[in-house]
Design an enzyme around this catalytic site. Structure first.
Site: not given
Length: 594
Positions: A62, A297, A307
């Site tokens: 994104e 992950r 973020k």
């Protein structure tokens, strides 16, 4: 003479995704697929030739921030698997949220993926795509679901929907709007599309099972109302698809075979499969549908990758921007001096597993050292300068003499040539290379001891000069004649210490920034701790240094080994002729090892 046995190959890291792909290729699971040459619905692909790609993967960021080291792992995995198995990896911008996405991030993502060594050109075309280009199909698919009785418009408030959803111990409660007819839902959905309802007034939900043990199947939201300008579609839409709805459709339109996600999407896979199966049954998509697979992950010690928290570091000026060399962003790592090869080696070396892993930061640094050892040219630099005066220079060499010295640019790469510099009556040395009262095992300069000036001559320390406060301001030594490196007398005097130096007459002044880990704890947020509590106050130290004259023409992003100190890089933004600025990439060995 018997031929020595071939040493066994080092075992490759575990990667269950390779096993899945190899099984699929062997069974021909995807061999009957057609590809229309561009993303499209089932009819579009059926009309195309056989897909030239054996598999298709995708990296779908994104564009709402800068990519970090965790994204680098996903990039290397998706592009690497496609490369290794005769496939194609798409770069797809998942731009379904009009409020958080900016062109700045789009440009940065494209640059980061290219810098890591990957591209999306294959079979004569580019495979760079935008989710927002599929909005028309997504809407058409939503209407098809409504008409089939598989979706409905819900006008409960967000709080009411949340309460009715239930929890792991309680089944959900059906919405009072769930029983509307397809015609009623279609009319209301079109009113949402036409801007006749306010933000938050209604959503479109799938009609699945409010009693499902998987909460993600309790009538998940497909569309919400958001009167916002989109960077790509402008004001054409005021309803936008949810990611969980858009993601499987995007994969199907692009003919993706293996949709590789991180582990948090595992619970979403049943909805992914449900949606694609329904749309294929309705004739909108072609079978076989994409399959989603989840891998653990990668978490790196001494790093945060949220973020929101990375933005806090920037906004609170704890760091100096998204490309601050202490940041785990790809731009920050690049400016720090990390190589694409070292990041790819780290990603490949950790494989792929079905559980999240913590990787010690030293593993990444080890990959970097392995890569730079054979590449980085050598140079000498003095980071904490102290003058060394050679008191008998004129007696040995004569007035005004400069003794030429040379050294290999790289000890194992003669093709890189030699670097040349001069030795004069005064040189700069590291302050900690001198001790008036040396500790046990100290073999460098102290009164009466001899050391070699690397690539130069042997000198014998005779004392030092001090200021009024007793601080050493210069070291005094005399040259031992006929001991220059590379001459017949070089080994005539045995010494146990060799020190680096730069001559005062031709040294270049430089700013050197000593970067270290941003946090003092391996898991900065362990136990709910505020990461600000464990910031490393020594993560950035700026020193004024002297470097050898061979570095006068060094270009930005040139990586070097400053002998004894570690690996450094000419800063890609601040380094310029006459004002050299070098960042420390990493030390020669792990300074954090317990």
């Amino acid at each position: 003479m018997a031929k020595p046995p071939t040493p066994p190959e080092a075992p490759k890291p575990g990667n269950f995704l390779r096993s899945i792909i190899e099984r699929d290729l062997e069974s021909g699971s995807w061999s009957a697929r057609h590809f229309g040459g561009s993303p499209g619905d089932g009819a579009h692909h059926r009309a195309g030739p056989a897909d030239p790609a054996k598999i298709r993967t995708r990296f779908p960021p994104e564009p709402n921030g800068y990519l970090h080291v965790g994204h680098a792992k996903s990039i290397c995995l998706n592009f690497g698997l496609a490369r290794d198995y005769g496939g194609v990896c798409h770069l797809r911008f998942d731009d379904t949220n009009p409020e958080k996405e900016e062109q700045e991030y789009v440009d940065a993502i494209i640059e980061a993926v290219h810098w890591l060594g990957f591209g999306w050109e294959a079979n004569g075309s580019s495979h760079l795509y935008w989710a927002s280009d599929y909005f028309d199909f997504m809407y058409r698919a939503a209407e098809a679901l409504v008409e089939a009785g598989l979706a409905y418009v819900d006008e409960q408030s967000a709080e009411e929907m949340r309460a009715a959803r239930g929890d792991f111990n309680t089944a959900g409660t059906a919405s009072p709007f769930r029983g509307r007819t397809p015609a009623e839902n279609l009319a209301r959905f079109r009113e949402m599309r036409d801007g006749r309802l306010a933000d938050g007034a209604a959503v479109l939900r799938a009609k699945i099972d409010m009693a499902s043990p998987n909460i993600n199947l309790r009538d998940p939201t497909l569309y919400r109302i958001k009167h916002a300008t989109h960077h790509n579609t402008g004001d054409r839409w005021c309803i936008y698809p949810m990611y969980t709805y858009a993601h499987p459709i995007e994969d199907a339109l692009e003919n993706i075979t293996h949709s590789i996600c991180t582990l948090e999407f595992e619970d979403q896979r049943p909805f992914y499969d449900w949606l694609l199966d329904q749309l294929a049954t309705l004739g909108l998509l072609e079978r076989p549908c994409p399959r989603q697979y989840e891998f653990g992950r990668l978490n790196l010690s001494y790093v945060i990758t949220s973020k929101r928290r990375l933005r806090a570091l920037v906004d609170e000026k704890i760091v100096e921007g998204w490309d601050d060399p202490r940041m785990p962003t790809i731009f920050g790592m690049r400016r720090r001096g990390y190589t694409p090869e070292s990041i790819r080696a780290m990603a490949d070396g950790t494989g792929a597993s079905k559980s999240n892993i913590w990787l010690d930061y030293s593993v990444l640094e080890g990959c970097l050292r392995d890569d730079l050892e054979g590449k980085a040219a050598r140079a000498m630099a003095v980071l904490d300068p102290l003058p060394l005066k050679l008191v008998n220079w004129t007696e040995v060499f004569g007035t005004g003499h400069i003794e030429p010295c040379r050294a290999p640019a790289h000890p194992q790469r003669p093709e890189l040539g030699q670097r040349r510099f001069g030795l004069g009556p005064e040189v700069w040395i590291e302050r900690d290379d001198f001790a008036e009262a040396p500790p046990k095992g100290f073999f460098r300069l102290f009164p009466g001891n001899k050391v070699r000036l690397k690539y130069g001559v042997v000198v014998e320390c005779t004392g030092c000069e001090k200021d009024a406060q007793g601080r050493v301001t210069a070291v005094l030594a005399k040259v031992v004649p006929d001991t220059k490196s590379g001459t017949p007398g070089a080994d005539a005097v045995k010494v146990r210490g060799t020190i680096t130096w730069v001559a005062a007459h031709d040294a270049l002044a430089a700013t050197v920034v000593l970067y270290d880990r941003l946090f003092t704890e391996a898991q900065p947020e362990a136990g709910g701790r505020d990461f600000r509590e464990v910031l490393n106050p020594q993560s950035k130290q700026v020193v004024q240094a002297w470097i050898e004259p061979s570095l006068s023409e060094t270009a930005p992003e040139t990586r070097l080994q400053f002998e004894r100190h570690g690996y450094f890089v000419a800063d890609r933004t601040l380094h310029q002729p006459g004002q050299p600025l070098f960042n420390r990439i990493t030390t020669l060995r792990d300074s954090w090892a317990k």
